[in-house]
Structure formats: C-alpha cells, structure tokens
Design an enzyme around this catalytic site. Structure first.
Site, mmCIF file in Angstrom:
data_model
loop_
_atom_site.group_PDB
_atom_site.id
_atom_site.type_symbol
_atom_site.label_atom_id
_atom_site.label_comp_id
_atom_site.label_asym_id
_atom_site.label_seq_id
_atom_site.Cartn_x
_atom_site.Cartn_y
_atom_site.Cartn_z
ATOM 1 N N GLY A 1 0.822 -1.201 0.000
ATOM 2 C CA GLY A 1 0.000 0.000 0.000
ATOM 3 C C GLY A 1 0.853 1.246 0.000
ATOM 4 O O GLY A 1 2.060 1.200 -0.252
ATOM 5 N N ASN A 2 0.221 2.379 0.297
ATOM 6 C CA ASN A 2 0.940 3.645 0.372
ATOM 7 C C ASN A 2 0.339 4.491 1.493
ATOM 8 O O ASN A 2 -0.591 4.066 2.181
ATOM 9 C CB ASN A 2 0.911 4.372 -0.975
ATOM 10 C CG ASN A 2 -0.499 4.616 -1.473
ATOM 11 O OD1 ASN A 2 -1.294 5.286 -0.822
ATOM 12 N ND2 ASN A 2 -0.818 4.062 -2.648
ATOM 13 N N ARG A 3 0.849 5.700 1.664
ATOM 14 C CA ARG A 3 0.495 6.532 2.815
ATOM 15 C C ARG A 3 -0.767 7.371 2.601
ATOM 16 O O ARG A 3 -1.146 8.148 3.480
ATOM 17 C CB ARG A 3 1.655 7.469 3.160
ATOM 18 C CG ARG A 3 2.938 6.748 3.535
ATOM 19 C CD ARG A 3 4.036 7.749 3.898
ATOM 20 N NE ARG A 3 5.311 7.079 4.073
ATOM 21 C CZ ARG A 3 5.706 6.500 5.201
ATOM 22 N NH1 ARG A 3 4.896 6.510 6.245
ATOM 23 N NH2 ARG A 3 6.884 5.917 5.276
ATOM 24 N N ALA B 1 -4.498 7.475 -4.768
ATOM 25 C CA ALA B 1 -3.083 7.129 -4.948
ATOM 26 C C ALA B 1 -3.013 5.651 -5.323
ATOM 27 O O ALA B 1 -3.100 4.775 -4.465
ATOM 28 C CB ALA B 1 -2.312 7.393 -3.666
#
Length: 419
Positions: free
Chosen positions: A208-210, A274
């Site tokens: 995943g990402n932030r 995102a």
C-alpha cells in the site's frame, strides 16, 4: 479560526440536538459563537445547554438586549451565519424575508456568508413549496446544503436527515477560510476517487501507500455542496461525506473497474486516489509464514493499469462522454532528474487529461495531513499556483477551475454550432 464570529441558528426540529456537536466543533476551533435558537428549538434543547457550550447568553426574541440592538448587531458583526437544523418552516420564513424573531432578523442583516443545513421529513423536503423556497434562497446567495439520507424521526427513512456536525463544520470552516461554494454543479455527475489502493500479498498482508483519502473526500464533499451528484470510489475508511454515494474498493483493478463504470455517465472525473504502480504477480491463498516452506524468497511484481490514461482512451473511444472533464493528481517528489513541478508537467503531457493537480508528497507532507498545496496544470498550458491551505479550500479552488473549463468548452461548442 481564532476570533471568527459565528452565529449558529437552531430551528425547531428533533435534529436540534446535533447543533450541540456543531457548536462544540466551532468553539474548539477558536470561533466566537453566538447561538440563536427559535422558540420551537428550545422545546428540544434548553438554552442552558447552548449557553454552556458557547459561553455566551442565548435569546430568541427581538426585544432581548434592546440597548445593543441585538437583532441587528448579531448579523452585522458576524463572519458567518450557519443554521442547523433549518426546518421547512424556517426555510419558508427566510425565503420570504420574514423578521419575526431574532434568528430571521439576523439572517436579514447578515452580509457575511450564510449556510443553511436543512432537516425535515422526506415529503416536506420534496414538496414543491420547499423546493421553491430553497431555489429562492440559493438565488439570493445563501448556501443551502443538500440534506443527508437515512433514519428520520420514528421509523421513517429517506432524504431530509440533518448532515453530521462534522460535515456542517467543514463547510463552515471552508466559508470562513475564503471558500466560495457556489451552486454551480447542479445537474452534474462528478466522480471522485480517493485513498491508496491495497494490493494483496496473502489474506493478511498487502502492498500500500500513505494516502489517507482526505483530499478525495474533501473534493467529494465540496462538489456535493456545490450541487453535484457525487460518486466517490474509495479505499479509505474515512466517513462518507453527506449527500455522497460511496463505492468501496481495495485494489487498483477494482478501482479501474468501478471508475470506468461510473465515468460512463459522468460530467467530471477527479482521480485523486493514490494508485499502486505495481501489484504482486502471485497472491498466496494462505498466510505466508517466515521460517516455513511458504516463506517467499522474493515477491515478484507486475504493473497495474494506468487508470487515468484508460479514462482518456475511453473518452476518445466514446465510452466516456466527450465533454467530460478529466482531472488527475500527481503526487511527486523532486529528484536529480527534475523538480516536483517539472515531473508534473511531464506527467500531464503523457496522460492527456484536461487538468492535473501537482503536489509534493512524503512522510508528514500532504499524505494524512489536513492541508495541501501545489499547482493546477491545464492541457492548454495554463498553470495556477495553489498556496498551501486546507484540503477543503483546495477542493473548492479545483472545482472553480473545472467549472471555468466546462464553461469555456460550452462557449466554444456554441460558437462552432453558430458557425
């Protein structure tokens, strides 16, 4: 918000209890709050509660505190007037210019932004008389929030529920911060994506990402407040804004499918999510355990689809309406090959969308924060700087750019037909 003067009007409906939460949010943000209930509102919440929460005296009639001319002074010195709940009766009195109590008198004298949050049964909200009153108020420049849908008094369910205090407060703060919230997206379908995708490794883990989804949710909330029918395709766990339809997804492939489906009938698509560039090529059906035979020596990755490019291609193929405005986001970090803005310009050229919002991201920068900034780049070469501000204000500025672009397209189309 420190020092901002806000009048909170409270109409006589069962949802008056929610005004208490709104008052607390506004006072905790630094606002000076004067509460002005109607007489009917005091049947639901007593004046002692409003006084304790606001720290200021409460009155309902025009003959209270006559020496200070309170029925005029409150509106004159306010930076914002917000009414929650605004009942059908209160909407009717406000639309006709009545001044038969302290709240309606304040509405007449206010020269600041006015935000009304309606709450009533569905039949009352949908009645032609209420619709006319709302139209009149909006024509007069009053911001009237679309109500939420859900449980009403008794067993009834439908449109007419008062939005949550946090939904009302975010629009109040936006107006205090210089946002405009015009009613200019009525009849438009706006699709917004938000959050970071999760690419499954096994039943427990994912890549995943932030991204928190805050910016996409802000765009969805502001678009709904400006009149749009909003579809929010999201992986975020944030509360869904009032009057917004949410479609929950996790992976990039799910995001692509749902976004293209919604875009087939959209006037605007804002792809703020995102999206992971890569996903695991192999997904384990059971948890991968270290020190066991299932422990992987490596995790092979494969590319995810470019959803923004797919939207542009779908519009060219006629699967997305030709007038649809396509907006992308470029979350960038500068490096040895170029600055954030230079990378954004290159991305706009590659993607072929109409507008691209470029912002700098990183640990404790933009992702998960309540503010944002950057640039709006246009396919026509236009560049607009977005000073760092709340994500709601950035959403309002972005939608200003979207409506301006739509208007220019309409004018060109009209000119072409005339020729």
């Amino acid at each position: 918000m420190r020092g901002k003067r806000v009048v909170v009007g409270v109409g006589g409906g069962i949802a008056a209890y929610k005004a208490c939460g709104l008052i607390r949010l506004l006072t905790e943000s630094g606002c000076h709050v004067d509460v002005v209930p109607t007489e009917a509102a005091l049947h639901f919440v007593g004046s002692a509660t409003f006084e304790a929460l606001s720290g200021n005296p409460v009155s309902t009639g025009v003959f209270s505190d006559v020496p200070s001319v309170r029925h005029v002074a409150l509106g004159q010195r306010a930076d914002l007037v917000v009414v929650a709940p605004a009942t059908a009766d209160l909407l009717a009195r406000a639309a006709s210019g009545r001044a038969d109590d302290l709240l309606t008198s304040t509405l007449l004298t206010a020269r600041c932004p006015v935000l009304l949050a309606p709450a009533m049964h569905t039949e009352m909200w949908e009645h032609p008389a209420t619709r006319r009153n709302v139209d009149t108020l909006r024509e007069d420049g009053v911001r009237v929030m679309p109500p939420a849908s859900g449980r009403l008094t008794g067993a009834d369910t439908g449109a007419g529920r008062l939005p949550e205090p946090s939904d009302i407060a975010r629009l109040a703060w936006l107006l205090l911060d210089g946002g405009t919230l015009p009613w200019d997206l009525a009849g438009r379908h706006v699709v917004v994506t938000s959050g970071g995708t999760r690419e499954e490794i096994d039943p427990v883990r994912f890549l995943g990402n932030r991204s928190s989804g805050k910016q996409g949710h802000a765009i969805a909330a502001v678009a709904a407040a400006r009149g749009a029918r909003v579809t929010l395709v999201t992986s975020s766990d944030l509360p869904v804004p009032a009057a917004v339809e949410a479609v929950h997804i996790e992976s990039a492939l799910e995001l692509r499918e749902e976004t293209l489906r919604a875009a087939a009938h959209a006037d605007v698509v804002v792809k703020a999510a995102a999206v992971a560039d890569f996903r695991p090529a192999d997904v384990s059906e059971s948890k991968l355990k270290k020190g066991s035979e299932s422990e992987p020596a490596e995790i092979r990755l494969q590319r995810n689809p470019d959803i923004l490019a797919d939207l542009v291609a779908a519009r060219s193929a006629g699967d997305v309406p030709a007038p649809c405005v396509l907006v992308g986001f470029a979350a960038e970090t500068g490096d040895s090959s170029g600055s954030v803005l230079e990378h954004g310009r290159a991305k706009l050229s590659r993607k072929g969308c109409d507008l691209l919002v470029v912002n700098e991201v990183g640990r404790d920068t933009t992702f998960g924060q309540d503010d944002n900034g950057g640039w709006i780049l246009g396919a026509d070469g236009a560049e607009t700087t977005l000073d760092r501000a709340s994500k709601d204000l950035l959403a309002d500025r972005l939608l200003d750019a979207v409506t301006a672009l739509s208007l220019r397209r309409t004018r060109r189309s009209d000119a072409d037909r005339t020729d």
